[in-house]
Every structure is written in C-alpha cells, then in structure tokens.
Write a protein that holds these residues in place. Structure first.
Motif, PDB file in Angstrom:
ATOM      1  N   ALA B 269       0.836  -1.203   0.000  1.00 58.85           N
ATOM      2  CA  ALA B 269       0.000   0.000   0.000  1.00 58.85           C
ATOM      3  C   ALA B 269       0.868   1.248   0.000  1.00 58.85           C
ATOM      4  CB  ALA B 269      -0.919   0.000   1.218  1.00 58.85           C
ATOM      5  N   GLN B 270       1.961   1.198   0.769  1.00 60.45           N
ATOM      6  CA  GLN B 270       2.824   2.379   0.834  1.00 60.45           C
ATOM      7  C   GLN B 270       3.456   2.670  -0.515  1.00 60.45           C
ATOM      8  OE1 GLN B 270       5.407   1.722   4.132  1.00 60.45           O
ATOM      9  NE2 GLN B 270       4.367   3.237   5.395  1.00 60.45           N
ATOM     10  N   SER B 271       3.892   1.624  -1.191  1.00 61.61           N
ATOM     11  CA  SER B 271       4.535   1.893  -2.478  1.00 61.61           C
ATOM     12  C   SER B 271       3.525   2.453  -3.462  1.00 61.61           C
ATOM     13  CB  SER B 271       5.217   0.636  -3.008  1.00 61.61           C
ATOM     14  OG  SER B 271       4.253  -0.326  -3.310  1.00 61.61           O
ATOM     15  N   ILE B 272       2.278   2.012  -3.352  1.00 62.19           N
ATOM     16  CA  ILE B 272       1.249   2.552  -4.252  1.00 62.19           C
ATOM     17  C   ILE B 272       0.960   4.016  -3.915  1.00 62.19           C
ATOM     18  CG2 ILE B 272      -1.186   2.401  -4.913  1.00 62.19           C
ATOM     19  CD1 ILE B 272      -0.915  -0.655  -4.468  1.00 62.19           C
ATOM     20  N   THR B 273       0.762   4.299  -2.622  1.00 59.86           N
ATOM     21  CA  THR B 273       0.423   5.676  -2.262  1.00 59.86           C
ATOM     22  C   THR B 273       1.623   6.604  -2.459  1.00 59.86           C
ATOM     23  OG1 THR B 273       0.844   5.070   0.031  1.00 59.86           O
ATOM     24  CG2 THR B 273      -1.443   5.193  -0.651  1.00 59.86           C
ATOM     25  N   ASN B 274       2.847   6.070  -2.345  1.00 62.32           N
ATOM     26  CA  ASN B 274       4.016   6.905  -2.638  1.00 62.32           C
ATOM     27  C   ASN B 274       4.003   7.363  -4.086  1.00 62.32           C
ATOM     28  OD1 ASN B 274       5.216   7.100  -0.186  1.00 62.32           O
ATOM     29  ND2 ASN B 274       6.599   5.362  -0.477  1.00 62.32           N
ATOM     30  N   VAL B 275       3.730   6.419  -4.965  1.00 61.39           N
ATOM     31  CA  VAL B 275       3.650   6.764  -6.390  1.00 61.39           C
ATOM     32  C   VAL B 275       2.583   7.831  -6.601  1.00 61.39           C
ATOM     33  CG1 VAL B 275       3.003   5.897  -8.656  1.00 61.39           C
ATOM     34  CG2 VAL B 275       4.540   4.571  -7.201  1.00 61.39           C
ATOM     35  N   LEU B 276       1.442   7.628  -5.926  1.00 62.01           N
ATOM     36  CA  LEU B 276       0.330   8.586  -6.037  1.00 62.01           C
ATOM     37  C   LEU B 276       0.762   9.972  -5.564  1.00 62.01           C
ATOM     38  CD1 LEU B 276      -2.899   8.483  -6.506  1.00 62.01           C
ATOM     39  CD2 LEU B 276      -2.970   8.640  -4.022  1.00 62.01           C
ATOM     40  N   THR B 277       1.428  10.003  -4.416  1.00 62.05           N
ATOM     41  CA  THR B 277       1.845  11.283  -3.849  1.00 62.05           C
ATOM     42  C   THR B 277       2.847  11.982  -4.763  1.00 62.05           C
ATOM     43  OG1 THR B 277       1.558  10.337  -1.659  1.00 62.05           O
ATOM     44  CG2 THR B 277       2.785  12.381  -1.793  1.00 62.05           C
ATOM     45  N   ILE B 278       3.812  11.222  -5.261  1.00 59.91           N
ATOM     46  CA  ILE B 278       4.816  11.823  -6.146  1.00 59.91           C
ATOM     47  C   ILE B 278       4.156  12.354  -7.408  1.00 59.91           C
ATOM     48  CG2 ILE B 278       6.801  11.279  -7.607  1.00 59.91           C
ATOM     49  CD1 ILE B 278       7.625   9.282  -5.363  1.00 59.91           C
ATOM     50  N   PHE B 279       3.198  11.590  -7.904  1.00 58.67           N
ATOM     51  CA  PHE B 279       2.477  11.986  -9.114  1.00 58.67           C
ATOM     52  C   PHE B 279       1.727  13.298  -8.893  1.00 58.67           C
ATOM     53  CE2 PHE B 279      -1.530  11.605 -11.570  1.00 58.67           C
ATOM     54  CZ  PHE B 279      -0.988  11.671 -12.833  1.00 58.67           C
ATOM     55  N   LEU B 280       0.968  13.353  -7.795  1.00 55.56           N
ATOM     56  CA  LEU B 280       0.206  14.569  -7.482  1.00 55.56           C
ATOM     57  C   LEU B 280       1.157  15.749  -7.256  1.00 55.56           C
ATOM     58  CD1 LEU B 280      -2.532  13.237  -5.032  1.00 55.56           C
ATOM     59  CD2 LEU B 280      -2.822  14.000  -7.383  1.00 55.56           C
ATOM     60  N   GLY B 281       2.208  15.507  -6.457  1.00 56.92           N
ATOM     61  CA  GLY B 281       3.170  16.568  -6.158  1.00 56.92           C
ATOM     62  C   GLY B 281       3.866  17.055  -7.419  1.00 56.92           C
TER      63      GLY B 281
END
Lengths: 229, 407
Positions: B269-281
């Motif tokens: 889950a963390q690796s998925i949400t990290n990708v999401l966060t980096i994408f949004l940022g």
C-alpha cells in the motif's frame, strides 16, 4: 611644477560599426590643474560626451593613457573602474538622475553605501545637504522637490565622497534661468570654498564663460583653448 | 552594501509596484499551495490506508491460493487445509484459524434491497478480525454444524434496511431470497482495506457454502491465521508453508499458495500511495515552475524599466556584484513571500479537503509534514533564485554609459 589632477596622453576612443571606424576621440592630450573649474565645449558629435565618459571613468579608452589623481585608469577592469568612480568622481547630470523612491538623504548616502562605509553615513549626508542649502529638505523625496532643489541633491551626492573631480554634464540644461543661475553660483562657490576640481560639459557659452578655462573640442580633437575674461 | 540594506531596498522597490509584485507572488503562492496540499492529501491517504491495514493486527497472516507464474494448476485452499493449520502439533505458533468465503449478493428486507458483502465464516472470525458486537451474538459452533440460517449484520446494512441499529435481533432479512434471522449487529469499523467494513452480512461458513456461495470441494477464498504473538509471524508462516506443501504435494520453491502478513500489505500500500503522492506533487510542481517563469518575466520588465537607475547606480560606484545582489534579492523575496503565503494557503486547502472527506464519512486526515514545508520553501526560493539569475545578470552586465543614455 604643476599639480595636475587629470592627465591624458593621446586618448583615443574608436567605435567599430561593421566595417566603418568611428573615431569619437582621436588623440586628446589634456592636463587639468587641481582645484580649477574647466568647461568643455563643442558641437554635437564633437566627442565631448565620449570625453566626459572617459574622464568620469564610465568607459575605457581604445588607446592612450588617462591618469586621474595620480592613478592610471585606462587599464582598469569593471570593478576597479566602479571603485574609481565611487571614490574619485562625482557626477551631476542634466536630468538629475535621483532615485525617485528614496528620500534626499538616502540619495545622497548612496555612494557611501557602495563605498562600503557603514559608520557616520547619515551625518555626512546631512552635512552635504547643508552645504548645498537643503538642510531642511532631508526627508523629502525627489518628486516633492523643485528642479533646482533636485539638482542640489544631486550635487550633494556628488560631493559626499570628497571626489578628486566633479563631472557636470549640462547641469543647468533642464532648469529655468533663475534656478539655473543659482545652481551655477553653487557650483562656482563649491569650487572656491572646497577647492574641488569641476569639469562642466556644456554648449552654453554663458555657462562656459563663468569658468576659468574653456576647452573646445571638434571631431574628437582639442581644437583650441581660451581663458574667459 | 550588506544584505540588510539590500533587503530594505528590494522591499521598497517591490512596494513601489504593489500590483505587479502581488500578482507575481500569487503565481508562486498557487504553485506552493498546490504542492503542499497535494503532498498533504497524499500522505493523509497513505496514513488512512496503512492505518486501516495496521488495524488488522500485526499478528495476522493471510493465506491465498496461487503462487508465482511458474505454478500450473494451483490447488484450491480447502477447509481441510484450514483444519490442518489449526492443528497445534503441526503449527504450534498458530493461535486461531478462520477460513473465509465471500461474495456480493443482494440483501432485502420489506421491499428495501441493497448489495452487500456476504461473508461465510467460522466462530473464530470474531476474534481473528477483532470484531465486537453492538448487540446480540456472533456465529456459534452450533450454527456451523446445523447450517443455521442466521446472520450478523454490519451497521451500514442495519441503517439502510432497517433505518436503525438497535432492536434488530429476531428480524428476518432475505439474502438472494432466502430468509435469515438476525442474531447480532457489529460495531461500526469505518472504511477498511477491503472496502467498507460496515456493509457486510456475516453468516455461518457451512450455510454460505451449501446454500449461497457454491464452491466445489470445500474450497475457501482465503484463510485468516492469528499467530500467538507478533514476533512468531515468520515462524508461523514457515509452519503453514510446510503443512500446505505436504497437503498439496508441491515441490519446494513451487508453492501454489501465498502467505501475506500485515507488513506485506502495508509495504504494498505504501509503495502505491508513494507513487500517487509523487504523481500529485509532480503535477503541482509544474504550477510552481510556471510561477517561477512569472518571476523571470517580471524581473526582465523591471530591469528594462530601471535601466537608467542601474546606470546611475553604476556611475556612483556600484559594482556588478552590487547590482546582481540587488535584483536577486528582489526575485528571492518575491518567491519567499509566495512560499510563505503558499504554505498557509496549502495548509488551508488540505484542512478543507479533510473537512470535506469527513463530511462524506471518509476517513482522510491530510498531513502537512515538516518535510513538505521545507521542500516547498527550499524549492520556491530556489525557483526565485534560478529564474532571477538571468534578469539580474542582464542588469549587472549593462554598460554604465549605455544604461545612462537609455530613455
């Protein structure tokens, strides 16, 4: 033995415009005595602005030597020239060139700031403003001052570092005849009382005739000198 | 000129053009606010997801069917597998085992109909999943043996079908048309890693298997295993693997099952949400870049406008460095103010997103981390410096003679 504050030897300034060479100054030999007041005259295109830029250390000659107050200026780099202008030259411009956002005091102080002086700046600036008769206008901004008053601020700014020479470029050109006369009187009295060397660039014969020596320039050469009566 | 004076002069000059400075700052404000808000929402989502996974319990193992791609015809997990794992002699580290089958089916009560997750479980499920009851009882061993038509419902089901959460014991609802008697109501859990944990109906495993979710030969969807303590998770995982390898007769290294621990889920889950966060940022950072170009644009205009002033300053002794510092100070101040205001705005946006999420019953608390603030501050100041360099250099390299002649 003469005490020259300015000595030039074969001073040349050549602009290259493509293939064409424009000799704005073509070998000027000039000596100016310390404490004198001199005017430079000549028709437009005669090279008097170029000469003023060189004497004021704003520009470097293409050829020749320029010794200001015993210092060889012609080979200096940009920062050395900036320091030379700061310490040895004061400028008075036709259009005053004051910073409109700053008070008279801050305008006069500015050369001290660039000179790296941190102590007693305000005191010195107030003294300089007093000496041009503007002691009561210290906190005014240029927009709140008349043309003559603005030029006085500019003169105070030129004086503040006790320069070897003051270059005045048409100092009365933007003023009405009354304030023009007042400014001219101020300049003459500064020359008398403080023994500051003053060089006025003008094409107004009545201004030039008030100086001790008139240097006539034409086609980049000194074509004659006269001493007004 | 020292820095203090440079800052004061820069402030004066920015103040002289309030509208222009304000709009330039606005560009940076929006960029920084977007970055801060996006990072905050991203890390808030991460916290929510990992939090709900952590809520599963650190001593929980999930056993799924299927191995890596090399394994052909993986055998299904069965109740027999679950019973074998529950044997304390074969798997001493295992405390409880709960087989599980599930399907989405329609649940009706007096004309109201909803789709709900029907879970067929054994009594152990209550403790393994750490459920508790608002009222009534959980599935009992007798219910399993007798294939009882009984159901324990989540609060969302209660709310939607009955309109209230208490006094529901003894009511009869229908799952796919078959009547089930309500024997208990679960306490609310909120959203979870596997969808809403409140829109569920729990029924006896045997009943589900025989009457609602037909699976051949005792198949189960997955087996939940509670380990005696969290430090025995690896050992328990090894014990389970050995039991299943023996029962499925697989070669070593060709397991036809997979065992996940809570940490595995959290890491995924963390690796998925990290990708999401980096994408949004990253998308938000583009607007910061645009703001930086705005600074460059306005500084170029400013240099052109003030050419005479630059000439005058040079005439009275300003060196290149002085002019450079003056203009860089101005552009840095613009971006710094933008950065500070942007952090405030981004914080507010994140807060509002949190409020909206709360109003929609979604547990999402945006987190404005110190790292995000530092990142935004450093990034925006760097943007100001970077985009200020070119205009400042242009100002510093003006020749005094030409600058003074400029109209």
């Amino acid at each position: 033995m003469n005490d020259w504050v300015i000595e030039t030897r074969n001073l040349k300034k050549i602009y290259k415009m493509g293939e064409v060479e424009v000799r704005a100054l073509d070998g000027v030999d000039l000596n100016i005595e310390r404490g004198s007041i001199v005017s430079i005259m000549g028709p437009s295109g005669s090279g008097k602005s170029t000469l003023m830029n060189l004497l004021g250390c704003l520009d470097r000659p293409t050829e020749g030597d320029y010794i200001l107050d015993g210092v060889q200026v012609s080979q200096m780099n940009d920062d050395q020239l900036a320091a030379a202008r700061n310490h040895m030259v004061g400028f008075v411009f036709q259009s005053f060139n004051l910073l409109s956002r700053q008070t008279a005091l801050a305008n006069v102080e500015l050369p001290l700031r660039y000179g790296g002086i941190t102590k007693g700046r305000k005191q010195k600036a107030i003294e300089a403003l007093n000496s041009v008769g503007l002691g009561d206008r210290v906190t005014h901004r240029p927009t709140e001052l008349s043309g003559g008053q603005q030029q006085r601020v500019a003169i105070a700014r030129a004086l503040i570092n006790d320069p070897a020479i003051i270059m005045a470029d048409e100092p009365t050109g933007n003023l009405d005849s009354k304030s023009g006369k007042e400014i001219m009187d101020l300049i003459l009295s500064l020359n008398k009382t403080r023994k500051t060397t003053i060089i006025i660039v003008t094409h107004d014969q009545s201004i030039a005739s008030q100086t001790q020596r008139i240097i006539n320039l034409s086609d980049g050469k000194v074509v004659g000198e006269e001493v007004p009566a | 000129m020292n820095i203090g004076q440079a800052v004061i002069e820069a402030l004066e000059s920015l103040n002289a053009n309030k509208m222009r400075s304000g709009l330039t700052i606005l560009g940076i404000v929006i960029g920084v606010a977007a970055v801060i808000a996006m990072l905050a929402v991203g890390s808030g989502a991460q916290n929510t997801i990992t939090g709900s996974i952590s809520g599963l319990g650190s001593n929980l193992l999930f056993v799924f069917r299927g191995g890596n791609d090399d394994v052909r015809n993986p055998q299904p997990l069965t109740r027999g597998d679950a019973e074998a794992i529950a044997d304390p002699f074969q798997a001493p580290s295992v405390a409880l085992v709960a087989p599980y089958i599930s399907s989405n089916l329609s649940v009706t009560f007096s004309g109201e109909s909803i789709n709900s997750s029907i879970n067929g479980v054994t009594p152990e499920y209550l403790e393994v999943r750490n459920y508790s009851l608002l009222e009534g009882d959980f599935i009992s061993e007798e219910n399993i043996l007798g294939r009882g038509s009984v159901a324990v419902i989540g609060v969302e089901v209660a709310d939607k079908l009955f309109g209230h959460r208490d006094g529901l014991i003894g009511e009869t609802l229908r799952i796919e048309g078959q009547p089930f008697r309500v024997i208990g109501v679960l306490t609310p859990r909120g959203g979870g890693a596997f969808g809403s944990e409140d829109n569920i109906v729990v029924i006896p495993f045997s009943t589900a298997q025989s009457r609602l979710i037909r699976r051949s030969s005792d198949r189960v969807d997955f087996i939940l295993v509670q380990v005696i303590s969290a430090d025995l998770v690896n050992q328990a995982s090894e014990e389970i693997s050995q039991i299943l390898r023996a029962r499925h007769r697989t070669d070593l290294g060709a397991d036809d099952f997979q065992i996940f621990s809570q940490q595995d889920f959290v890491a995924t889950a963390q690796s998925i949400t990290n990708v999401l966060t980096i994408f949004l940022g990253g998308i938000a950072a583009i607007s910061l870049l645009v703001g930086g170009i705005g600074i460059m644009n306005i500084m170029l205009v400013s240099v052109t406008e003030r050419t005479r002033e630059i000439g005058l300053r040079k005439a009275i002794g300003a060196r290149k460095r002085d002019i450079l510092v003056q203009f860089l100070t101005e552009s840095s101040l613009l971006s710094m103010f933008g950065g500070i205001l942007g952090i405030g705005l981004g914080w507010s946006i994140a807060y509002i997103v949190g409020l909206i999420a709360a109003a929609n019953n979604t547990e999402l608390i945006p987190v404005v981390g110190l790292d995000a603030i530092l990142l935004a501050t450093i990034f925006s100041t760097a943007v100001g410096l970077f985009f200020g360099i070119y205009p400042a250099n242009r100002a510093a390299n003006l020749q005094p003679v030409e600058a003074l002649r400029h109209e």
